[in-house]
Write an enzyme that holds these catalytic residues in place. Structure first.
Site, PDB file in Angstrom:
ATOM      1  N   GLU A 143       0.737  -1.176   0.068  1.00 51.43           N
ATOM      2  CA  GLU A 143       0.128  -0.003   0.189  1.00 51.43           C
ATOM      3  C   GLU A 143       0.781   1.262  -0.153  1.00 51.43           C
ATOM      4  OE1 GLU A 143      -3.155  -0.264   2.650  1.00 51.43           O
ATOM      5  OE2 GLU A 143      -2.638   1.789   3.347  1.00 51.43           O
ATOM      6  N   ASP A 144       1.804   1.309   0.695  1.00 53.90           N
ATOM      7  CA  ASP A 144       2.678   2.643   1.017  1.00 53.90           C
ATOM      8  C   ASP A 144       3.935   2.577   0.227  1.00 53.90           C
ATOM      9  OD1 ASP A 144       0.538   3.681   2.450  1.00 53.90           O
ATOM     10  OD2 ASP A 144       1.412   2.892   4.472  1.00 53.90           O
TER      11      ASP A 144
HETATM   12  P1  NDP Z   1      -5.348   9.098   6.808  1.00 53.54           P
HETATM   13  O1  NDP Z   1      -5.695   7.950   6.200  1.00 53.54           O
HETATM   14  O2  NDP Z   1      -5.049  10.439   6.026  1.00 53.54           O
HETATM   15  O3  NDP Z   1      -4.394   8.980   7.983  1.00 53.54           O
HETATM   16  C1  NDP Z   1      -4.558   8.304   8.984  1.00 53.54           C
HETATM   17  C2  NDP Z   1      -3.420   6.898   8.527  1.00 53.54           C
HETATM   18  O4  NDP Z   1      -2.345   7.414   8.588  1.00 53.54           O
HETATM   19  C3  NDP Z   1      -3.561   6.024   9.549  1.00 53.54           C
HETATM   20  O5  NDP Z   1      -4.885   4.830   9.227  1.00 53.54           O
HETATM   21  C4  NDP Z   1      -2.098   5.140   9.346  1.00 53.54           C
HETATM   22  O6  NDP Z   1      -2.187   4.412   8.334  1.00 53.54           O
HETATM   23  C5  NDP Z   1      -1.416   6.612   9.038  1.00 53.54           C
HETATM   24  N1  NDP Z   1      -0.484   7.172  10.099  1.00 53.54           N
HETATM   25  C6  NDP Z   1       0.787   7.613   9.890  1.00 53.54           C
HETATM   26  N2  NDP Z   1       1.237   8.102  10.995  1.00 53.54           N
HETATM   27  C7  NDP Z   1       0.105   8.223  11.839  1.00 53.54           C
HETATM   28  C8  NDP Z   1      -0.097   8.758  13.317  1.00 53.54           C
HETATM   29  N3  NDP Z   1       0.877   9.583  13.990  1.00 53.54           N
HETATM   30  N4  NDP Z   1      -1.311   8.655  13.648  1.00 53.54           N
HETATM   31  C9  NDP Z   1      -2.226   7.991  13.106  1.00 53.54           C
HETATM   32  N5  NDP Z   1      -2.112   7.319  12.051  1.00 53.54           N
HETATM   33  C10 NDP Z   1      -0.894   7.505  11.215  1.00 53.54           C
HETATM   34  O7  NDP Z   1      -6.869   9.603   7.848  1.00 53.54           O
HETATM   35  P2  NDP Z   1      -8.162   9.517   7.402  1.00 53.54           P
HETATM   36  O8  NDP Z   1      -8.371   9.914   5.819  1.00 53.54           O
HETATM   37  O9  NDP Z   1      -8.725   8.107   7.723  1.00 53.54           O
HETATM   38  O10 NDP Z   1      -8.971  10.658   8.202  1.00 53.54           O
HETATM   39  C11 NDP Z   1      -9.560  10.516   9.278  1.00 53.54           C
HETATM   40  C12 NDP Z   1     -10.751  10.907   9.432  1.00 53.54           C
HETATM   41  O11 NDP Z   1     -10.887  12.278   9.439  1.00 53.54           O
HETATM   42  C13 NDP Z   1     -12.013  10.510   8.394  1.00 53.54           C
HETATM   43  O12 NDP Z   1     -12.999   9.916   8.999  1.00 53.54           O
HETATM   44  C14 NDP Z   1     -12.174  11.446   7.349  1.00 53.54           C
HETATM   45  O13 NDP Z   1     -13.523  11.299   7.074  1.00 53.54           O
HETATM   46  C15 NDP Z   1     -11.875  12.731   8.078  1.00 53.54           C
HETATM   47  N6  NDP Z   1     -11.070  13.612   7.262  1.00 53.54           N
HETATM   48  C16 NDP Z   1     -11.171  14.888   7.783  1.00 53.54           C
HETATM   49  C17 NDP Z   1     -10.555  15.836   6.956  1.00 53.54           C
HETATM   50  C18 NDP Z   1     -10.500  17.075   7.423  1.00 53.54           C
HETATM   51  O14 NDP Z   1     -10.171  18.034   6.975  1.00 53.54           O
HETATM   52  N7  NDP Z   1     -11.317  17.420   8.582  1.00 53.54           N
HETATM   53  C19 NDP Z   1     -10.006  15.616   5.450  1.00 53.54           C
HETATM   54  C20 NDP Z   1      -9.741  14.201   5.297  1.00 53.54           C
HETATM   55  C21 NDP Z   1     -10.577  13.126   6.087  1.00 53.54           C
HETATM   56  P3  NDP Z   1      -1.192   3.110   8.247  1.00 53.54           P
HETATM   57  O15 NDP Z   1      -1.366   2.191   9.450  1.00 53.54           O
HETATM   58  O16 NDP Z   1      -1.383   2.550   6.826  1.00 53.54           O
HETATM   59  O17 NDP Z   1       0.197   3.636   8.591  1.00 53.54           O
END
Ligand code: NDP
Ligand code: ZN
Length: 189
Positions: free
Chosen positions: A69-70
């Site tokens: 994925e990454d």
């Molecule tokens: P992202 O997918 O952008 O980021 C979360 C992912 O990043 C995790 O699943 C993890 O994936 C990885 N990651 C890397 N570093 C960290 C860290 N320090 N802490 C946590 N995760 C980390 O986030 P989402 O798109 O899932 O956003 C979350 C929610 O926010 C969603 O429900 C969406 O609807 C909402 N949202 C809001 C926005 C806004 O501006 N308000 C914009 C976009 C979304 P891995 O395990 O694969 O590394």
């Protein structure tokens, strides 16, 4: 005592090196920009210590769970180095990055009940790590609302998995603590 065979441990170390190489340029999204490698190690460690998983293929797939994925790692390479079963587990827990993010997030919820047992355990351990990170070391630019939304979504994925295990119990604990912590946290963004 539970232990891996010599061959399993050798393959585990190969996977650790492969994972380090593939994620070498990447950092987590927290303020300290933690090396990305720490995350797959944490997922594998949780499976081993909390989940009691002793199937080397599942622990190795946990180490590799984000490489397709990454990092764009090639499925053929994973299959050649670690075998078809590891590849199959990694593919099960990989999002299709060609889809928009909202669709990917819906699909994770939809696919959760149909995952194999090994993939379910990896998925729960991954969500434990991410919910903990969102709670204590989040991306600095995320408003509180976005952090809470992430916790709600992770809960939906893990509820769909429907696995009654020590990992599932730990996920519930981390989720509850996370919500309590965030309720007390002022939104500083
Ligand atoms: P992202 O997918 O952008 O980021 C979360 C992912 O990043 C995790 O699943 C993890 O994936 C990885 N990651 C890397 N570093 C960290 C860290 N320090 N802490 C946590 N995760 C980390 O986030 P989402 O798109 O899932 O956003 C979350 C929610 O926010 C969603 O429900 C969406 O609807 C909402 N949202 C809001 C926005 C806004 O501006 N308000 C914009 C976009 C979304 P891995 O395990 O694969 O590394
Ligand atoms: Zn992950």
């Amino acid at each position: 005592m539970d232990c891996l065979s010599f061959d399993d441990f050798s393959l585990f170390l190969t996977a650790l090196g492969y994972c380090a190489e593939k994620h070498r340029m990447q950092r987590r999204k927290d303020a300290r920009r933690t090396p990305y490698l720490n995350h797959p190690i944490e997922v594998a460690e949780l499976l081993w210590r909390v989940g009691g998983v002793r199937d080397a293929r599942v622990v190795i797939a946990a180490l590799l769970h984000d490489v397709i994925e990454d990092t764009g790692a090639r499925p053929e390479e994973i299959s050649r180095l670690f075998g078809e079963e590891v590849l199959s587990l990694v593919l099960e827990v990989s999002d299709d990055k060609s889809l928009p993010k909202a669709a990917r997030k819906k699909l994770q919820i939809a696919h959760a009940p149909g995952l194999s047992r090994g993939a379910k355990l990896i998925k729960i351990a991954d969500k434990i790590c991410n919910v903990r990170d969102i709670t204590i070391s989040p991306p600095p630019d995320w408003p509180l609302e976005r952090r809470l939304e992430y916790l709600d979504w992770a809960e939906k994925v893990v509820s769909g998995i429907g696995e009654d295990s020590d990992l599932d119990k730990l996920f519930r604990e981390i989720l509850t603590k996370g919500r309590e912590h965030l309720e007390r946290t002022p939104d500083s963004t």
